[in-house]
Scaffold this motif. Structure first.
Motif, short mmCIF file in Angstrom:
data_model
loop_
_atom_site.label_atom_id
_atom_site.label_comp_id
_atom_site.label_asym_id
_atom_site.label_seq_id
_atom_site.Cartn_x
_atom_site.Cartn_y
_atom_site.Cartn_z
N ILE A 111 -14.45 -2.72 4.31
CA ILE A 111 -13.80 -1.77 3.41
C ILE A 111 -14.40 -0.41 4.31
O ILE A 111 -13.56 0.52 4.61
N GLU A 112 -15.51 -0.38 4.73
CA GLU A 112 -16.05 1.02 5.37
C GLU A 112 -15.69 0.91 6.77
O GLU A 112 -15.36 1.96 7.66
N THR A 113 -15.49 -0.37 7.59
CA THR A 113 -15.01 -0.40 8.80
C THR A 113 -13.42 -0.15 9.19
O THR A 113 -13.26 0.64 9.94
N TYR A 114 -12.52 -0.65 8.01
CA TYR A 114 -11.31 -0.50 8.28
C TYR A 114 -10.65 0.53 7.39
O TYR A 114 -9.57 1.16 7.93
N LYS A 115 -11.23 0.82 6.39
CA LYS A 115 -10.90 1.83 5.29
C LYS A 115 -9.17 1.64 4.79
O LYS A 115 -8.95 2.17 3.87
N ASN A 116 -8.36 0.94 5.51
CA ASN A 116 -7.01 0.79 5.01
C ASN A 116 -6.64 -0.85 5.34
O ASN A 116 -6.82 -1.34 6.53
N PHE A 117 -6.27 -1.58 4.47
CA PHE A 117 -5.71 -2.99 4.84
C PHE A 117 -4.85 -3.33 3.65
O PHE A 117 -4.73 -2.43 2.57
N ASP A 118 -4.12 -4.55 3.71
CA ASP A 118 -3.37 -4.98 2.74
C ASP A 118 -3.75 -6.06 1.90
O ASP A 118 -4.53 -6.96 2.70
N TYR A 119 -3.13 -6.06 0.72
CA TYR A 119 -3.47 -7.36 -0.11
C TYR A 119 -2.28 -7.79 -0.32
O TYR A 119 -1.31 -7.21 -1.04
N ILE A 120 -1.88 -9.13 -0.21
CA ILE A 120 -0.74 -9.99 -0.50
C ILE A 120 -0.78 -10.99 -1.72
O ILE A 120 -1.91 -11.50 -1.62
N TYR A 121 -0.10 -10.54 -2.81
CA TYR A 121 -0.23 -11.59 -3.69
C TYR A 121 1.12 -12.30 -3.95
O TYR A 121 2.39 -11.59 -3.95
N ASP A 122 1.06 -13.65 -4.08
CA ASP A 122 2.33 -14.46 -4.33
C ASP A 122 3.05 -14.57 -3.13
O ASP A 122 3.78 -13.74 -2.83
N PHE A 123 2.85 -15.74 -2.45
CA PHE A 123 3.70 -15.56 -0.97
C PHE A 123 5.05 -16.03 -1.07
O PHE A 123 5.74 -15.99 -0.23
N GLY A 124 5.44 -16.14 -2.36
CA GLY A 124 7.10 -16.33 -2.67
C GLY A 124 7.67 -15.03 -2.83
O GLY A 124 8.19 -14.51 -1.96
N ASP A 125 7.09 -14.23 -4.04
CA ASP A 125 7.65 -12.83 -4.33
C ASP A 125 7.19 -11.81 -3.38
O ASP A 125 7.76 -10.90 -3.06
N TYR A 126 6.03 -12.27 -2.83
CA TYR A 126 5.43 -11.50 -1.58
C TYR A 126 5.34 -10.10 -2.05
O TYR A 126 5.90 -9.12 -1.52
N TRP A 127 4.41 -9.75 -2.72
CA TRP A 127 3.78 -8.55 -3.39
C TRP A 127 2.78 -7.92 -2.24
O TRP A 127 1.72 -8.39 -2.37
N ARG A 128 3.08 -7.16 -1.47
CA ARG A 128 2.28 -6.49 -0.58
C ARG A 128 1.58 -5.08 -1.13
O ARG A 128 2.36 -4.11 -1.62
N HIS A 129 0.36 -5.16 -1.10
CA HIS A 129 -0.22 -3.69 -1.64
C HIS A 129 -1.13 -3.20 -0.54
O HIS A 129 -1.81 -3.95 0.38
N LYS A 130 -1.04 -1.73 -0.40
CA LYS A 130 -1.92 -1.19 0.35
C LYS A 130 -3.23 -0.76 -0.23
O LYS A 130 -3.33 -0.01 -1.47
N ILE A 131 -4.39 -1.17 0.29
CA ILE A 131 -5.67 -0.79 -0.15
C ILE A 131 -6.38 0.28 0.67
O ILE A 131 -6.36 0.16 1.94
N GLU A 132 -6.51 1.47 0.02
CA GLU A 132 -7.15 2.55 0.74
C GLU A 132 -8.35 3.11 0.31
O GLU A 132 -8.34 3.59 -0.99
N LEU A 133 -9.13 3.01 1.06
CA LEU A 133 -10.77 3.64 0.81
C LEU A 133 -10.55 5.33 0.72
O LEU A 133 -10.27 5.98 1.77
N GLU A 134 -10.85 6.08 -0.55
CA GLU A 134 -10.76 7.41 -0.55
C GLU A 134 -12.09 8.25 -0.77
O GLU A 134 -12.09 9.14 -0.16
#
Length: 215
Positions: A111-134
């Motif tokens: 999290i400290e190296t990348y600061k932004n990355f994605d989290y995908i939940y349910d590979f069918g409905d494919y809910w993509r979330h952006k995770i950002e270190l603030e």
């Protein structure tokens, strides 16, 4: 205790569905997954994955994918598969990305190296979330995540992704819609509810209180 303030956004949701959370730094991606599930309002029914752009690894609870990677990466540790062995390139794609189990990786380095990355939940409905270190907090006083703020109800499980959720809302919000009653009944069976920060924080405190052997 060191902790991270992160923002979670459900990509392509309109209006934007988002949460702002503080999570202790010394936890695994499994615990981050749990935090996202509670904060957003998901029910942890499906597979998930953390994605880091342009990197050659995946953090996922997909046991089948992990076992495939483990088997083929060991088999082809010294030499790549031949064209005859891998005529469609499937094995090559399996072994080119290392798979890490979420319970085996702490979040702090990533999290400290990348600061932004994605989290995908349910590979069918494919809910993509952006995770950002603030923000990085050095003197966090709680041994569990805390939800600071957020907006938007979480879509029901298995609603059909972003497009399906839009269709759902059209019927849910319109009493004159021909499918309003059936959609209301189904949505309630899926525990569809408005965002409630106090309810979520009670869950986070009760269910995710940090313990060294459960991080």
């Amino acid at each position: 205790m060191k902790a991270y303030q992160i923002k979670i956004e459900l990509i392509e949701s309109d209006p934007l569905i988002w949460r702002r959370v503080i999570i202790p730094a010394d936890v695994t991606f499994r615990r981050l997954h749990d935090t996202i599930q509670f904060a957003m309002g998901w029910h942890d029914y499906h597979l998930y994955e953390f994605e880091f752009a342009e990197e050659k690894f995946r953090i996922t609870n997909n046991e089948e994918a992990y076992e495939d990677y483990k088997f083929y990466s060991k088999k082809y540790k010294k030499n790549n598969p031949t064209k005859e062995e891998d005529s469609y390139g499937i094995i090559g794609r399996i072994i080119e990305n290392k798979i890490i189990k979420p319970q085996c990786a702490k979040i702090d380095k990533y999290i400290e190296t990348y600061k932004n990355f994605d989290y995908i939940y349910d590979f069918g409905d494919y809910w993509r979330h952006k995770i950002e270190l603030e923000n990085i907090i050095e003197d966090y006083k709680f041994g569990y995540p805390v939800l600071l703020e957020g907006e938007g109800a979480c879509p029901p499980e298995d609603v059909g992704g972003i497009v399906g959720y839009q269709v759902f809302l059209e019927a849910w919000n319109n009493p004159e819609h021909e499918e309003h009653e059936s959609i209301k009944k189904w949505g309630e069976s899926q525990h569809y509810r408005e965002f409630n920060i106090n309810f979520v924080n009670d869950l986070l405190k009760t269910c995710l209180k940090f313990k060294k052997n459960e991080s």
